[in-house]
Scaffold this motif. Structure first.
Motif, PDB file in Angstrom:
ATOM      1  N   THR A   1     -35.975   9.984  31.195  1.00  0.00           N
ATOM      2  CA  THR A   1     -35.944  11.222  31.975  1.00  0.00           C
ATOM      3  C   THR A   1     -35.080  12.269  31.283  1.00  0.00           C
ATOM      4  O   THR A   1     -35.432  13.450  31.216  1.00  0.00           O
ATOM      5  N   TYR A   2     -33.947  11.826  30.753  1.00  0.00           N
ATOM      6  CA  TYR A   2     -33.045  12.726  30.020  1.00  0.00           C
ATOM      7  C   TYR A   2     -33.778  13.362  28.847  1.00  0.00           C
ATOM      8  O   TYR A   2     -33.742  14.586  28.653  1.00  0.00           O
ATOM      9  N   GLN A   3     -34.477  12.552  28.080  1.00  0.00           N
ATOM     10  CA  GLN A   3     -35.183  13.055  26.909  1.00  0.00           C
ATOM     11  C   GLN A   3     -36.278  14.045  27.305  1.00  0.00           C
ATOM     12  O   GLN A   3     -36.542  15.004  26.597  1.00  0.00           O
TER      13      GLN A   3
ATOM     14  N   PRO B   1     -32.713  20.174  27.488  1.00  0.00           N
ATOM     15  CA  PRO B   1     -33.104  21.083  26.405  1.00  0.00           C
ATOM     16  C   PRO B   1     -33.319  20.314  25.103  1.00  0.00           C
ATOM     17  O   PRO B   1     -32.646  19.294  24.865  1.00  0.00           O
ATOM     18  N   PRO B   2     -34.203  20.790  24.249  1.00  0.00           N
ATOM     19  CA  PRO B   2     -34.512  20.089  22.994  1.00  0.00           C
ATOM     20  C   PRO B   2     -33.289  19.860  22.113  1.00  0.00           C
ATOM     21  O   PRO B   2     -33.225  18.869  21.373  1.00  0.00           O
ATOM     22  N   GLU B   3     -32.300  20.778  22.199  1.00  0.00           N
ATOM     23  CA  GLU B   3     -31.120  20.644  21.346  1.00  0.00           C
ATOM     24  C   GLU B   3     -30.116  19.618  21.877  1.00  0.00           C
ATOM     25  O   GLU B   3     -29.133  19.285  21.202  1.00  0.00           O
TER      26      GLU B   3
ATOM     27  N   GLY C   1     -37.927   4.645  20.414  1.00  0.00           N
ATOM     28  CA  GLY C   1     -38.175   4.857  18.999  1.00  0.00           C
ATOM     29  C   GLY C   1     -37.340   5.984  18.411  1.00  0.00           C
ATOM     30  O   GLY C   1     -36.129   6.072  18.627  1.00  0.00           O
ATOM     31  N   GLU C   2     -38.004   6.864  17.663  1.00  0.00           N
ATOM     32  CA  GLU C   2     -37.319   7.946  16.968  1.00  0.00           C
ATOM     33  C   GLU C   2     -36.720   8.981  17.917  1.00  0.00           C
ATOM     34  O   GLU C   2     -35.903   9.799  17.505  1.00  0.00           O
ATOM     35  N   LYS C   3     -37.134   8.970  19.181  1.00  0.00           N
ATOM     36  CA  LYS C   3     -36.584   9.922  20.156  1.00  0.00           C
ATOM     37  C   LYS C   3     -35.128   9.607  20.494  1.00  0.00           C
ATOM     38  O   LYS C   3     -34.403  10.481  20.961  1.00  0.00           O
TER      39      LYS C   3
END
Length: 345
Positions: free
Chosen positions: A206-208, A212-214, A239-241
């Motif tokens: 949920t956080y991801q 905000p993207p930054e 994964g990479e996230k």
């Protein structure tokens, strides 16, 4: 801002405090002299009675032990607008024991009342900056964030966290502290949200998705399960996230040990998640930073080591009166040579 100061003992006696206020001083109260020691008000009355309040003096502030200087910008706000001249070392400068870090010239009545506040600003800020510098030296190129706001009174938390950044911290969690240092506050989420939601992975996903993207995706992995198990579970799903995991294991379970960091680092690498960084918080000190880096930790959140640092005692002495060298017994009369002083007012 009104720069009027307390004029006499009668004004002190007349000042009343409300039982509906926080106990911290307001900006106006500090600047007016209400946080000074009472003997500076008595001094003002005596000098005015004798016609000596406009005596021109040069005073010097020196440190009682080595440290890293902070608090100069706040001191400038306290003294700005007064008919005085001020020289100081730049913030972030490492100073030696007895080194002069500030010099003030002007009529004593114009700045003497501010001695208590001035010394307090410089002493506390420099103490916090010094502790942060020790952590930064241990961390080297590894990121180090100040998490100390919860350990001090909220009135001074921003001062402390700004001083930590001056000392070398890469950021601060306190909103106002970071803003005062010209930075964006650092931090993700606490254990509280994990407990309320009931699942670390759901919080992470949920956080991801909504932040905000930054905003870095760094996930606490010590709330419900074994830290290594939870770290692998989150990393496998994201994964990479996933940029990092945070370890904040409480002292009741032994805290974050080098052995724990080493195990998690190895398991993440074996599972193909070598990109995941390990962020450690909770009881972090310079000595532990060194050991944890050797074990594979990548970044640190430092709280009580910085916030609980002792102040660097500061002393103000008059060293000239009307241009003539003078000092109390035990001190050398006249202006002290101090390389690096710059005129700031």
């Amino acid at each position: 801002m009104n720069k009027r100061t307390v004029q006499d003992l009668a004004e002190v006696a007349a000042f009343q405090v409300s039982d509906q206020r926080l106990f911290s001083a307001t900006h106006e109260e500090i600047i007016s002299g209400l946080t000074t020691d009472i003997y500076f008000i008595r001094t003002r009355e005596l000098l005015r009675h004798l016609g000596l309040d406009r005596t021109r003096v040069t005073a010097e502030i020196f440190a009682g032990k080595p440290g890293v200087l902070a608090g100069i910008e706040e001191a400038k706000v306290l003294l700005k607008g007064l008919p005085i001249e001020v020289w100081a070392l730049p913030e972030g400068t490492e100073f030696k024991e007895k080194q002069v870090i500030m010099r003030i010239t002007g009529a004593y009545d114009d700045f003497g009342i501010h001695e208590t506040s001035l010394l307090g600003i410089l002493a506390s800020s420099s103490g916090w900056a010094t502790a942060a510098r020790r952590c930064q030296e241990a961390a080297g190129n590894h990121k180090m964030i100040c998490f100390g706001a919860r350990h001090v009174h909220p009135a001074v938390a921003p001062v402390m966290e700004r001083a930590a950044i001056i000392g070398g911290a890469d950021g601060a969690s306190c909103i106002l502290g970071a803003k005062l240092a010209g930075q964006t506050p650092s931090g993700t989420v606490p254990h509280a949200v994990m407990l309320i939601v009931g699942d670390t992975l759901e919080v992470a996903q949920t956080y991801q998705r909504i932040m905000p993207p930054e905003a870095p995706v760094i996930v606490l992995v010590d709330t419900f399960k074994d830290e290594a198990e939870e770290a692998l579970r989150v990393a496998d799903q994201m994964g990479e996230k996933l940029q990092g995991i945070r370890l904040d294991t409480p002292s009741e379970r032994g805290g974050v040990t080098p052995g724990l960091v080493r195990e998690i680092k190895a398991r993440l690498r074996q599972a193909g998640h070598a990109h995941v960084k390990i962020f450690v918080s909770g009881g972090v000190t310079p000595e532990r930073i060194t050991l944890l880096i050797e074990a594979g930790a990548d970044a640190f959140g430092v709280g009580s080591y910085i916030s609980g640092a002792p102040a660097v005692d500061m002393t103000m002495d008059i060293k000239e009166i009307d241009g003539h060298p003078i000092a109390k017994r035990g001190r050398i009369p006249g202006i002290t040579e101090s390389a690096g002083l710059e005129k700031i007012l």
